[in-house]
Design an enzyme around this catalytic site. Structure first.
Site, PDB file in Angstrom:
ATOM      1  N   ASP A  43       0.863  -1.175   0.000  1.00 31.78           N
ATOM      2  CA  ASP A  43       0.000   0.000   0.000  1.00 31.78           C
ATOM      3  C   ASP A  43       0.905   1.231   0.000  1.00 31.78           C
ATOM      4  OD1 ASP A  43      -2.731   1.251   0.602  1.00 31.78           O
ATOM      5  OD2 ASP A  43      -1.432   2.109   2.136  1.00 31.78           O
ATOM      6  N   GLU A 171       7.100  19.518 -20.104  1.00 33.31           N
ATOM      7  CA  GLU A 171       5.972  18.843 -20.748  1.00 33.31           C
ATOM      8  C   GLU A 171       4.968  19.868 -21.224  1.00 33.31           C
ATOM      9  OE1 GLU A 171       1.862  17.013 -20.867  1.00 33.31           O
ATOM     10  OE2 GLU A 171       2.613  18.688 -19.703  1.00 33.31           O
ATOM     11  N   ASP A 200      -0.026  11.458 -15.328  1.00 31.30           N
ATOM     12  CA  ASP A 200      -0.192  12.900 -15.482  1.00 31.30           C
ATOM     13  C   ASP A 200      -1.625  13.239 -15.066  1.00 31.30           C
ATOM     14  OD1 ASP A 200      -0.180  15.544 -16.221  1.00 31.30           O
ATOM     15  OD2 ASP A 200       0.242  15.184 -18.354  1.00 31.30           O
ATOM     16  N   ASP A 302      -5.065   8.462  -3.652  1.00 34.82           N
ATOM     17  CA  ASP A 302      -4.741   7.221  -2.934  1.00 34.82           C
ATOM     18  C   ASP A 302      -4.882   6.011  -3.850  1.00 34.82           C
ATOM     19  OD1 ASP A 302      -4.129   5.526  -0.848  1.00 34.82           O
ATOM     20  OD2 ASP A 302      -6.116   5.624   0.076  1.00 34.82           O
ATOM     21  N   ASP A 306      -1.704   3.679  -5.387  1.00 41.55           N
ATOM     22  CA  ASP A 306      -1.632   2.230  -5.189  1.00 41.55           C
ATOM     23  C   ASP A 306      -1.622   1.491  -6.531  1.00 41.55           C
ATOM     24  OD1 ASP A 306      -1.584   2.597  -2.464  1.00 41.55           O
ATOM     25  OD2 ASP A 306      -3.731   2.226  -2.179  1.00 41.55           O
TER      26      ASP A 306
HETATM   27  N1  TRP Z   1      -0.642  17.826 -18.979  1.00 38.69           N
HETATM   28  C1  TRP Z   1      -1.654  17.435 -19.907  1.00 38.69           C
HETATM   29  C2  TRP Z   1      -1.942  18.618 -20.792  1.00 38.69           C
HETATM   30  O1  TRP Z   1      -1.789  19.724 -20.356  1.00 38.69           O
HETATM   31  C3  TRP Z   1      -2.915  17.033 -19.201  1.00 38.69           C
HETATM   32  C4  TRP Z   1      -3.778  16.191 -20.018  1.00 38.69           C
HETATM   33  C5  TRP Z   1      -4.836  16.572 -20.751  1.00 38.69           C
HETATM   34  C6  TRP Z   1      -3.667  14.807 -20.179  1.00 38.69           C
HETATM   35  N2  TRP Z   1      -5.369  15.505 -21.356  1.00 38.69           N
HETATM   36  C7  TRP Z   1      -4.693  14.418 -21.024  1.00 38.69           C
HETATM   37  C8  TRP Z   1      -2.779  13.877 -19.665  1.00 38.69           C
HETATM   38  C9  TRP Z   1      -4.824  13.104 -21.343  1.00 38.69           C
HETATM   39  C10 TRP Z   1      -2.936  12.557 -20.020  1.00 38.69           C
HETATM   40  C11 TRP Z   1      -3.943  12.170 -20.857  1.00 38.69           C
HETATM   41  O2  TRP Z   1      -2.303  18.433 -21.939  1.00 38.69           O
HETATM   42 ZN    ZN Z   2       0.116  17.554 -17.146  1.00 36.81          ZN
END
Ligand code: TRP
Ligand code: ZN
Ligand code: CA
Length: 438
Positions: A43, A171, A200, A302, A306
């Site tokens: 966990d 990113e 993300d 959470d 996990d």
């Molecule tokens: N950081 C991504 C962005 O700004 C967030 C995001 C939007 C995302 N759509 C997504 C992340 C789909 C993963 C999958 O675009």
């Molecule tokens: Zn993002």
């Protein structure tokens, strides 16, 4: 695609030392006393993940309110994550690149061991947009990957695959850091990456539970986790290719990941199955200044944390070498009377990192005047730890004792020696057996 889903049946490969000896194997080298098979993932403590979010928030607050590429809050975030990983025994690398005239950084952390020809990667972008602290986007993924890496260290996981964790820069400028990493990975190295898992936005305050629809084995691993906790999932459709997994997918590496939703609106059907508020965005603070530590669903964070650990454990086919493992040499070694020191060796392998602060050396030496004996434990690098001095007044027989040694400065793996010298004339004896318990 080389990933496989391990079965539910565990093979407890326990090597009974007694059995080896009974079979007549000369115990000239150590036999591991016990070897556990795999392995439910631990966990991941929500409190630990949230403590990282608090730190990322503080870093943003102290640095103009964000952790964006080219801003001091980004580098401070890198330093924070790197320090945790270094202390936990990872091999870390900071990769620099330039984007929009500013230096960017990726952080790569390798867990020593495993088959580097089969490397399983997990990553998250560590940069925020400049308008806010980026706690859901993407301190959430960064913290979950960090805490999973730390759990790998705590468990001393010994996966068959090599594990590599990554935190990407820039990113938000167009997957810049992860593209830079992949583009600078020689093709021979690319082919060793068995899979890349991306995290993300995994703590959205009005969450959905979305699984990327990419590599089927990775996807099924995540679905199995959520099915096991009774949480329905949907396929991620809010923007395939909108995060760092796209950089890997573009060069043919199997990918997968999790997502709890950004600016898209939760439908009534989704609110029905997941709770929360229909007609409202999954994350109303997406890319804005209110993406703070208040912008998190603890439940989503959470569960997803996990799920990260579950996928790492399952897909790397990890086994652990638990505390309590012992390594024994039961071959007799004569100790010459008032003579040179003799040694008996045990070879420790397959462990990670250093020996414990409570390494136990249990010795069984038969002797007719034990005060003659000086005993040392010699670590693989040659450092000697005195277990016992000689004493002309100690006329008892035998040394049958367990010594605790703080060996935390020593690498666990390698040849450990018990060194015994008889320093006084008349009585003699032999090393009957000894063992090291980790
Ligand atoms: N950081 C991504 C962005 O700004 C967030 C995001 C939007 C995302 N759509 C997504 C992340 C789909 C993963 C999958 O675009
Ligand atoms: Zn993002
Ligand atoms: Ca003697």
């Amino acid at each position: 695609m080389n990933l496989s889903v391990p079965g539910r049946t565990l093979t407890a490969a326990v090597f009974a030392l007694a059995g080896l000896l009974a079979a007549g194997a000369p115990a000239a080298t150590a036999a591991p006393g016990a070897q556990a098979a795999a392995l439910a993932a631990p966990d991941i403590p929500l409190a630990s993940v949230k403590a990282h979010l608090t730190q990322f928030q503080s870093i943003a607050t102290a640095n103009g309110g964000n952790r964006a590429h080219g801003r001091p809050g980004y580098k401070a975030s890198i330093d924070y994550v790197k320090a945790k990983l270094d202390a936990a025994g990872f091999t870390t690398t900071v990769q620099q690149f330039t984007s929009s005239g500013a230096t960017g950084y990726n952080l790569i952390a390798d867990w020593p061991g495993g088959d580097t020809g089969q490397t399983l990667m997990a990553g998250a972008h560590l940069d925020s947009v400049s308008s806010g602290a980026g706690i859901n986007d993407n301190a959430s993924g960064s913290a979950a990957v960090l805490e999973t890496a730390l759990a790998v260290s705590r468990a001393q996981l010994q996966p068959s695959k090599h594990l590599r964790f990554a935190w990407w820069g820039a990113e938000e400028l167009g997957l810049v850091g992860s593209k830079y990493y992949v583009n600078n990975l020689p093709s021979a190295e690319r082919s060793k990456v068995a899979g890349y898992l991306n995290f993300d936005m995994i703590g959205s305050p009005n969450p959905g539970y979305f699984v990327y629809d990419d590599d089927p084995v990775i996807e099924q691993t995540f679905k199995d986790y959520f099915a096991g906790i009774g949480v329905p999932t949907e396929i991620e459709t809010e923007g395939d290719g909108r995060s760092d997994h796209a950089s890997f997918k573009n060069v043919g590496i199997p990918v997968g990941g999790l997502f709890t939703g950004a600016s898209r609106t939760k439908t009534a059907a989704q609110a029905q199955k997941w709770g929360g508020t229909s007609g409202q965005a999954f994350d109303r603070c997406y890319h804005s200044s209110c993406d703070t530590t208040s912008n998190i669903s603890d439940t989503a964070l959470d569960r997803n944390s996990d799920a990260v650990a579950h996928a790492i454990w399952s897909l790397s086919s990890g086994t652990t070498v638990p505390p309590g493992d012992f390594y024994e040499n039961a071959a007799d070694v004569a100790v010459p009377d008032a003579g040179a020191a003799v040694t008996s060796t045990v070879t420790v392998s397959g462990r990670t990192g250093n020996a414990p602060a409570t390494l136990k050396a249990a010795v069984d030496i038969k002797h007719t005047f034990r005060g003659d004996l000086v005993i040392d434990l010699v670590a693989p690098d040659g450092t000697a730890y005195r277990l016992k001095n000689s004493s002309s007044s100690d006329s008892a027989d035998n040394v049958i004792a367990t010594y605790t040694v703080n060996a935390s400065a020593e690498a666990a793996n390698g040849d450990w020696k018990l060194r015994v010298q008889d320093v006084a004339r008349y009585d003699t004896g032999y090393i009957d057996s000894w063992r090291l318990t980790f």
